[in-house]
Write an enzyme that holds these catalytic residues in place. Sequence first.
Site, PDB file in Angstrom:
ATOM      1  N   TYR A  38      40.429  40.867  33.448  1.00 14.11           N
ATOM      2  CA  TYR A  38      39.927  39.824  34.356  1.00 14.11           C
ATOM      3  C   TYR A  38      38.596  39.315  33.836  1.00 14.11           C
ATOM      4  CZ  TYR A  38      36.428  42.989  36.338  1.00 14.11           C
ATOM      5  OH  TYR A  38      35.376  43.835  36.510  1.00 14.11           O
ATOM      6  N   CYS A  39      38.175  38.158  34.378  1.00 11.07           N
ATOM      7  CA  CYS A  39      36.885  37.638  33.959  1.00 11.07           C
ATOM      8  C   CYS A  39      36.204  36.939  35.129  1.00 11.07           C
ATOM      9  CB  CYS A  39      37.011  36.746  32.737  1.00 11.07           C
ATOM     10  SG  CYS A  39      38.249  35.441  32.889  1.00 11.07           S
ATOM     11  N   ARG A  40      35.797  35.692  34.941  1.00  9.91           N
ATOM     12  CA  ARG A  40      34.949  35.060  35.964  1.00  9.91           C
ATOM     13  C   ARG A  40      35.718  34.434  37.113  1.00  9.91           C
ATOM     14  NH1 ARG A  40      31.510  32.444  31.167  1.00  9.91           N
ATOM     15  NH2 ARG A  40      29.986  34.113  30.910  1.00  9.91           N
ATOM     16  N   CYS A  89      38.522  30.627  34.172  1.00  9.47           N
ATOM     17  CA  CYS A  89      37.746  31.176  33.078  1.00  9.47           C
ATOM     18  C   CYS A  89      38.685  31.536  31.938  1.00  9.47           C
ATOM     19  CB  CYS A  89      36.991  32.406  33.562  1.00  9.47           C
ATOM     20  SG  CYS A  89      36.156  33.303  32.256  1.00  9.47           S
TER      21      CYS A  89
END
Lengths: 219, 219
Positions: free
Chosen positions: A177-179, A183
């Site tokens: 996962y990220c932002r 993202c």
Amino acid sequence: MTSQQDLLDTLALVARALGNGHRLALLERLAQAEASVDTLASTTDLTVGNASQHLQQLRRAGLVTASRSGKQMIYRLTDERIVLLMGLLRQVAETNLAEMERLVGRLFADDDAQGALEAVSRRELLAKLQGGQVALLDVRPEEEYAAGHLPEAINIPLAQLEAMLDRLPRDKEIIAYCRGPYCALSHEAVQRLHQLGYRVRRFEEGYPEWKAAGLPVMR
Amino acid sequence: MTSQQDLLDTLALVARALGNGHRLALLERLAQAEASVDTLASTTDLTVGNASQHLQQLRRAGLVTASRSGKQMIYRLTDERIVLLMGLLRQVAETNLAEMERLVGRLFADDDAQGALEAVSRRELLAKLQGGQVALLDVRPEEEYAAGHLPEAINIPLAQLEAMLDRLPRDKEIIAYCRGPYCALSHEAVQRLHQLGYRVRRFEEGYPEWKAAGLPVMR
DNA sequence: CTATCATTCAATGAAACGATAGAATGATGG
DNA sequence: CCATCATTCTATCGTTTCATTGAATGATAG
């Protein structure tokens, strides 16, 4: 006498503050972690002056607050619900604007070419975490990870992905996962790990959405 | 290549459509029931030409759709979630903008003077309805009631309140509702009924919020 | 107390927005 | 097919927004 229209005009003021791509980018960045004007400006590709101006507008609309820390001005979101607001805006836009669908489609085009592993929904992720057979991978920069991350997530900033592979378990499915939904970091990570033979999928949201939903976070 | 910024710019487009008091008024009106340009213009105090223009903008942003019915153009919301979006916008604005609090405070000043019966929350209303000892009063105009209303609600448009009192049970507490949190109709009704000796309180939301929450409605 | 760094303020010009008036379009009923 | 009604389009003008520039302010380190 207060007319209902005065209230709506004031509401419109807040909506207008959301009505600019650069300001939305600033808010998304602030949803990761509080930051100085300088930091915000460079992560959103704005000049410092311009970023400052946009931040003032967000401040007037009550969406961010600022406090001084030495020479720097640290900005932060006033309210967790701003993340929810942007999420809902996104949902409404995605289902009702063809243009939006086109742009999102393009962002996901790579994945589809790659063998189309659908992103993991929040509900699904919670179930998988319960089961314990997945490892969470946070591919954001170290500072954002430090400001808060999903429980038990391993942080490997995208740039160091190949160099730090030893941190990743080989026997578990990996959820990156990220932002947030738009993202690109986790998309990129999934592609690269997939090619290296990992079982890996992407969480369809990001850290801010997880936190705003009231789910537990770690520091 | 699609940049994230393109997506944010498109999102901003939608937010900007919400960034005008008149357009918010149009959306609130449309949340009650679909309507013609002419109807919308007169209920929001706009000239027909001006209302038409604002409606076009809302249409470009994907927030409303239009279809022709004879000579008239009927507009409707594209998405139930737009009500949720405006509700969240309202919450964020109310908690973070002093100006907003001031305006809302003024709107409620009358009630407070009157003996400060707090508005009934959705949760509380559901419990009371379960118990069966309350009657729901819908004080919106007949056409809006006809387009949809809370289950078992009695419709008495505010103008006919005194003339149609016989429709109201005297032995139950009465919960009045109207178009939404900022709608003055139910405030007014509560005041007048209170003076007539009824046990009466106001539902803090309105029909659109009830419906958007997925609760049952009647026609 | 001065040099430096981070940020804000003030002024400018270009573009977008908002209201208005009047012409144009589209559907309907005789 | 003409008159009418509902709506949209076009043009205009004043206002607001946006990015850029350079000057001003505030805090800190020497």
